[in-house]
Design a protein around this motif. Structure first.
Motif, PDB file in Angstrom:
ATOM      1  N   SER A  16       0.845  -1.190   0.000  1.00 28.09           N
ATOM      2  CA  SER A  16       0.000   0.000   0.000  1.00 28.09           C
ATOM      3  C   SER A  16       0.879   1.237   0.000  1.00 28.09           C
ATOM      4  CB  SER A  16      -0.901   0.019   1.238  1.00 28.09           C
ATOM      5  OG  SER A  16      -0.097   0.144   2.411  1.00 28.09           O
ATOM      6  N   ASP A  17       0.287   2.396  -0.301  1.00 28.39           N
ATOM      7  CA  ASP A  17       1.032   3.644  -0.199  1.00 28.39           C
ATOM      8  C   ASP A  17       1.478   3.898   1.234  1.00 28.39           C
ATOM      9  OD1 ASP A  17       0.645   4.033  -2.878  1.00 28.39           O
ATOM     10  OD2 ASP A  17      -0.527   5.877  -2.698  1.00 28.39           O
ATOM     11  N   GLU A  18       0.652   3.509   2.198  1.00 27.94           N
ATOM     12  CA  GLU A  18       1.017   3.731   3.594  1.00 27.94           C
ATOM     13  C   GLU A  18       2.271   2.935   3.946  1.00 27.94           C
ATOM     14  OE1 GLU A  18       0.517   6.215   6.496  1.00 27.94           O
ATOM     15  OE2 GLU A  18      -1.151   6.021   5.088  1.00 27.94           O
ATOM     16  N   GLY A  21       4.451   1.900   1.750  1.00 23.61           N
ATOM     17  CA  GLY A  21       5.518   2.462   0.930  1.00 23.61           C
ATOM     18  C   GLY A  21       6.149   3.686   1.560  1.00 23.61           C
ATOM     19  N   VAL A  22       5.347   4.581   2.086  1.00 21.59           N
ATOM     20  CA  VAL A  22       5.885   5.797   2.709  1.00 21.59           C
ATOM     21  C   VAL A  22       6.605   5.452   4.011  1.00 21.59           C
ATOM     22  CG1 VAL A  22       5.280   8.012   3.760  1.00 21.59           C
ATOM     23  CG2 VAL A  22       4.235   7.325   1.592  1.00 21.59           C
ATOM     24  N   ALA A  44       1.196   8.504   4.235  1.00 22.09           N
ATOM     25  CA  ALA A  44       0.982   8.603   2.794  1.00 22.09           C
ATOM     26  C   ALA A  44       0.306   9.927   2.443  1.00 22.09           C
ATOM     27  CB  ALA A  44       0.144   7.425   2.306  1.00 22.09           C
ATOM     28  N   TYR A  76       2.935  12.545   2.256  1.00 21.57           N
ATOM     29  CA  TYR A  76       3.742  12.354   1.051  1.00 21.57           C
ATOM     30  C   TYR A  76       3.022  12.923  -0.165  1.00 21.57           C
ATOM     31  CZ  TYR A  76       6.100   9.992  -2.845  1.00 21.57           C
ATOM     32  OH  TYR A  76       6.761   9.718  -4.024  1.00 21.57           O
ATOM     33  N   HIS A  77       1.777  12.534  -0.367  1.00 19.72           N
ATOM     34  CA  HIS A  77       1.037  12.983  -1.546  1.00 19.72           C
ATOM     35  C   HIS A  77       0.787  14.489  -1.510  1.00 19.72           C
ATOM     36  CE1 HIS A  77       0.551   9.078  -3.287  1.00 19.72           C
ATOM     37  NE2 HIS A  77      -0.027   8.594  -2.208  1.00 19.72           N
ATOM     38  N   LEU A  81       7.528   6.778  -4.206  1.00 16.06           N
ATOM     39  CA  LEU A  81       6.475   5.879  -4.649  1.00 16.06           C
ATOM     40  C   LEU A  81       6.383   5.990  -6.167  1.00 16.06           C
ATOM     41  CD1 LEU A  81       3.541   6.529  -2.134  1.00 16.06           C
ATOM     42  CD2 LEU A  81       5.368   4.834  -1.963  1.00 16.06           C
ATOM     43  N   PRO A 101       2.724  -0.441  -8.092  1.00 14.08           N
ATOM     44  CA  PRO A 101       2.647  -0.508  -6.616  1.00 14.08           C
ATOM     45  C   PRO A 101       4.009  -0.841  -6.015  1.00 14.08           C
ATOM     46  CG  PRO A 101       1.809  -2.546  -7.557  1.00 14.08           C
ATOM     47  CD  PRO A 101       2.145  -1.639  -8.730  1.00 14.08           C
TER      48      PRO A 101
END
Length: 376
Positions: free
Chosen positions: A143-145, A147-148, A201, A204-205, A229, A234
């Motif tokens: 997930s992005d979470e 990933g960050v 995340a 980050y975004h 990311l 993914p």
């Protein structure tokens, strides 16, 4: 098991003189024709095609491997696409060399297209001089979470990968006194380099959106963080490495990258916070890695104090040791590190070649041979 993939940028050069040649259009056209005839590699579904792409300058070409979980398969992918690029370059009297900057003087030729025209117009001389070849490693995340959380925890370890991969000692016909001069040239771009800890995340975004919204960057593809990311997959994408001469070295980097991502994800799930290392100190570590490679001191990823390169590399190996054992990569990485420390990275190889051969054209030719070794 997390999947990994590698993107490599390769220098296109004259087969005799070693001078960079603006051949990317020729290489891509030849690859397209081969795919149409069914004469090139085929995808897993049996469809002919290729992954070769243009880059900023016409003196380089890029490829991407498919995502895999086994390091032996990754090496096969790298060898396969290097062979394809070399085959098509040879039709125009060219060769490919997995070196991160041109040893010989060059005035790069910007690739056609609106995006590259925008880059040239906005970044001026920085864009005109930007003929550098990197190696980017993608590692899958859930997930992005996650990933960050990984990005926040791998920050101080990335300079060691720069040092291990360093393969750009020459620039415009001169020895730069750096092992990775590519890393110095690349960091002229406004969004390149290390980042602060994001924490989530959403943060980050929000940072990425603010940077694009500033107007300095054209789009999210110009977020050139040391690790980011991926906007398309993914994955977490580690972007600090020079392209490497021997095809086994990017495999070593990929195994270490996967180990870093898995170790960081486990620490996040266990509630362990990121190391409190400032972005300023990581910038210093990046500079030292680019300067020294494996032939001088590095900053230790934990203490941020100068230590022997071997000590910093060993610290990285120990940091990811549990993840390497679980993925079955422990012996591959141990042997790869031992080989790299004994024989040297690309920067040392290039300097040794200059000392033995006496001219930079010979350096490029021999690097081209090493690049495609084992591709026949």
């Amino acid at each position: 098991m997390r999947s990994v993939g590698v993107e490599e940028e390769l220098l296109l050069a004259d087969a005799e003189t070693g001078e960079p040649l603006a051949l990317s259009g020729v290489v891509l056209a030849a690859a397209d024709r081969a795919a149409e005839r069914g004469a090139g590699p085929v995808a897993d579904d049996g469809t002919p095609g290729h992954t070769l792409e243009a880059e900023l300058q016409e003196e380089q070409v890029e490829f991407a491997t498919k995502p895999v979980t086994e390091m032996g398969e990754l090496q096969q992918e790298i060898v396969r696409w290097r062979a394809e690029a070399a085959r098509h370059a040879a039709t125009a009297g060219g060769q490919i060399a997995a070196i991160a900057t041109s040893p010989l003087p060059v005035r790069p030729s910007l690739s056609p297209g609106r995006r590259y025209e925008w880059v040239a117009r906005h970044f001026g001389l920085t864009a005109q001089e930007q003929l550098t070849c990197g190696c980017h490693v993608h590692v899958s995340v859930e997930s992005d979470e996650e990933g960050v959380a990984v990005l926040d925890r791998i920050r101080p370890w990335l300079p060691v990968l720069t040092a291990m991969s360093a393969n750009s000692p020459f620039w415009q016909g001169e020895d730069t006194r750096y092992a990775s001069y590519r890393s110095r040239v690349w960091n002229r771009l406004p969004s390149a380099g290390p980042t602060d800890v994001f924490g989530s995340a959403d943060r980050y975004h929000a940072e990425v959106a603010a940077m694009v919204g500033s107007g300095v960057l054209r789009d999210e593809g110009m977020i050139y963080f040391d690790a980011r990311l991926s906007a398309s997959y993914p994955t977490v994408e580690l972007r600090v490495a020079d392209v490497c001469l021997d095809a086994s070295t990017p495999v070593l980097l990929a195994a270490l990258a996967r180990g870093l991502v898995e170790t960081a994800a486990r620490a996040w799930r266990a509630g362990e916070p990121p190391a409190s290392v400032s972005t300023g100190l990581i910038r210093l570590a990046n500079w030292q890695a680019g300067r020294s490679g494996l032939d001088g001191p590095l900053l230790h990823p934990r203490s941020m104090r100068r230590v022997a390169a071997e000590e910093a590399v060993d610290a990285l190996y120990r940091h990811v040791g549990e993840a390497l054992a679980d993925s079955g990569d422990e012996e591959l990485v141990r042997a790869g590190i031992a080989r790299l420390l004994e024989h040297g990275n690309g920067a040392r190889v290039q300097r040794n070649l200059l000392a033995s051969e006496g001219d930079l054209a010979s350096v490029v030719r021999e690097c081209a041979r090493i690049t495609t070794a084992g591709t026949d």
